[in-house]
Write a protein that holds these residues in place. Sequence first.
Motif, PDB file in Angstrom:
ATOM      1  N   VAL A 181       0.597  -1.480   0.194  1.00 50.15           N
ATOM      2  CA  VAL A 181       0.222  -0.561  -0.010  1.00 50.15           C
ATOM      3  C   VAL A 181       0.551   1.102  -0.144  1.00 50.15           C
ATOM      4  CG1 VAL A 181      -2.147   1.390   1.622  1.00 50.15           C
ATOM      5  CG2 VAL A 181      -1.777  -1.243   0.946  1.00 50.15           C
ATOM      6  N   ASN A 182       2.016   1.532   0.666  1.00 52.01           N
ATOM      7  CA  ASN A 182       2.529   2.683   1.012  1.00 52.01           C
ATOM      8  C   ASN A 182       3.667   2.777  -0.024  1.00 52.01           C
ATOM      9  OD1 ASN A 182       1.473   3.212   3.381  1.00 52.01           O
ATOM     10  ND2 ASN A 182       3.170   1.682   4.593  1.00 52.01           N
ATOM     11  N   HIS A 185       0.811   4.002  -2.897  1.00 56.12           N
ATOM     12  CA  HIS A 185       0.877   5.448  -2.950  1.00 56.12           C
ATOM     13  C   HIS A 185       1.934   6.623  -3.154  1.00 56.12           C
ATOM     14  CE1 HIS A 185      -2.684   3.396  -1.788  1.00 56.12           C
ATOM     15  NE2 HIS A 185      -3.234   4.096  -1.613  1.00 56.12           N
ATOM     16  N   ASN A 186       2.796   6.254  -2.714  1.00 52.54           N
ATOM     17  CA  ASN A 186       4.025   6.568  -2.420  1.00 52.54           C
ATOM     18  C   ASN A 186       4.168   7.014  -4.065  1.00 52.54           C
ATOM     19  OD1 ASN A 186       4.266   7.054   0.764  1.00 52.54           O
ATOM     20  ND2 ASN A 186       6.152   5.624   0.079  1.00 52.54           N
ATOM     21  N   ILE A 188       2.211   6.776  -6.764  1.00 50.29           N
ATOM     22  CA  ILE A 188       1.551   8.109  -7.193  1.00 50.29           C
ATOM     23  C   ILE A 188       1.453   9.549  -6.743  1.00 50.29           C
ATOM     24  CG2 ILE A 188      -0.721   8.362  -6.878  1.00 50.29           C
ATOM     25  CD1 ILE A 188      -1.680   5.229  -6.964  1.00 50.29           C
ATOM     26  N   GLU A 189       2.075   9.531  -5.716  1.00 48.81           N
ATOM     27  CA  GLU A 189       2.259  10.616  -5.298  1.00 48.81           C
ATOM     28  C   GLU A 189       3.437  11.783  -5.651  1.00 48.81           C
ATOM     29  OE1 GLU A 189       1.721  11.088  -1.032  1.00 48.81           O
ATOM     30  OE2 GLU A 189      -0.052  10.389  -1.082  1.00 48.81           O
ATOM     31  N   TYR A 203      -9.162   4.413 -12.352  1.00 45.66           N
ATOM     32  CA  TYR A 203      -8.109   3.148 -11.565  1.00 45.66           C
ATOM     33  C   TYR A 203      -8.798   2.739 -12.494  1.00 45.66           C
ATOM     34  CZ  TYR A 203      -6.719   5.961  -7.367  1.00 45.66           C
ATOM     35  OH  TYR A 203      -6.708   6.586  -6.243  1.00 45.66           O
ATOM     36  N   PHE A 218      -4.624   1.009   3.623  1.00 46.58           N
ATOM     37  CA  PHE A 218      -5.397   1.247   2.226  1.00 46.58           C
ATOM     38  C   PHE A 218      -5.914   2.542   2.143  1.00 46.58           C
ATOM     39  CE2 PHE A 218      -7.706   1.694  -0.936  1.00 46.58           C
ATOM     40  CZ  PHE A 218      -6.887   1.067  -2.736  1.00 46.58           C
ATOM     41  N   ARG A 221      -4.388   5.586   3.210  1.00 47.84           N
ATOM     42  CA  ARG A 221      -3.507   6.522   2.731  1.00 47.84           C
ATOM     43  C   ARG A 221      -4.004   6.922   0.907  1.00 47.84           C
ATOM     44  NH1 ARG A 221       1.815   5.705   2.373  1.00 47.84           N
ATOM     45  NH2 ARG A 221       1.924   7.718   0.182  1.00 47.84           N
ATOM     46  N   ASN A 222      -5.565   6.462   1.192  1.00 50.17           N
ATOM     47  CA  ASN A 222      -6.012   6.657  -0.508  1.00 50.17           C
ATOM     48  C   ASN A 222      -6.740   7.731   0.036  1.00 50.17           C
ATOM     49  OD1 ASN A 222      -8.979   5.710  -1.681  1.00 50.17           O
ATOM     50  ND2 ASN A 222      -7.337   5.267  -3.191  1.00 50.17           N
ATOM     51  N   LEU A 225      -4.517  11.027   0.311  1.00 48.06           N
ATOM     52  CA  LEU A 225      -4.249  11.167  -1.467  1.00 48.06           C
ATOM     53  C   LEU A 225      -5.519  11.597  -2.201  1.00 48.06           C
ATOM     54  CD1 LEU A 225      -2.791  10.257  -4.261  1.00 48.06           C
ATOM     55  CD2 LEU A 225      -4.144   8.529  -4.250  1.00 48.06           C
TER      56      LEU A 225
END
Length: 315
Positions: A181-182, A185-186, A188-189, A203, A218, A221-222, A225
């Motif tokens: 997850v991390n 998401h990292n 993507i950011e 998505y 999840f 972080r979602n 984001l």
Amino acid sequence: MTTYSDTFTADALDPRITIHEALLIVEITFTGLYFHTTADVNAFYDRIEERLLETGEPLWFFMVNTQDYRIDGDAWFAFTRRGRDLSEAHSMATIRFDADPDTVAQIERNKGTDRAVSNLFPSRVTALEHLKTRQSTRLARPNHIPNYHKADFVQRFHQDVENDIFEVDLSGVTFEHSRDVNDIHNWIEEAMRPSHHRWYLLYNYTGTRIDPAAWVQFTARNQHLNASYALGAARYAPDSETEADIRLRYEAKDMRPNIRNTRAEAIERIEEMRAAQPAPDMELGPAMQSDVSRKPPSRGRRYAHRPTIRIMPGD
């Protein structure tokens, strides 16, 4: 007569969730609660997961007071599913206690028979004494092995600059644990941040799975984001189980998950969101620009003729 509560705010729920760190026990009290809807169920289990996330520990013994609470039929599916997911992801053992006289008498009658329920106790004292005999299966803080690598994964990202759409291909991806997850998401950011503005997220969820052990992180972080980088988000083509999990978790937050069957339908949903958001603030705040130049790119309206950009490794 019991007065039942149907208040599911964090302040109302926190006294029902007690974390005994020295004993490795999470004590949960259902007594007096009335779950009318799936939103009630999700608010309750979301708060438990948030409290667990704060501890930094993934595994606990659960001691649950199940005396005198109510669940309407409309909430049963969510109640059983969220309870199962919590147990699979975070429980070393779960026991219940119910001090209602009828239950206590039933436990006594069933003792030594095939009707006895091994994880049901007649009092908090007996439940606690039993848990103290259980051996912890905690290991050192887990060092999860990454399942994905940045150089490969960033090729799943596409920026449609003309339409403010940032597309993420999660097809075939399984989020097994918080490391997956991390990492994702990292990445993507990191890919979104240099543009200094917000995007509509699109998505592809074809064949995507989110395992119970990954859901807490999840969700966290979602939310970050979406709050920090997104104007809105749409998803398409999840399987039925993943779709059900997403809908359950979004309902508690009074948010629409915007799930569609096809990419074209998801883009149509984004256009609906765009039409409902006149003149949105596209720029990120200073906190989101902390590791890049504070000077935004020189641009007026979006460049109408800029092509779609594919982010490649190293970009």
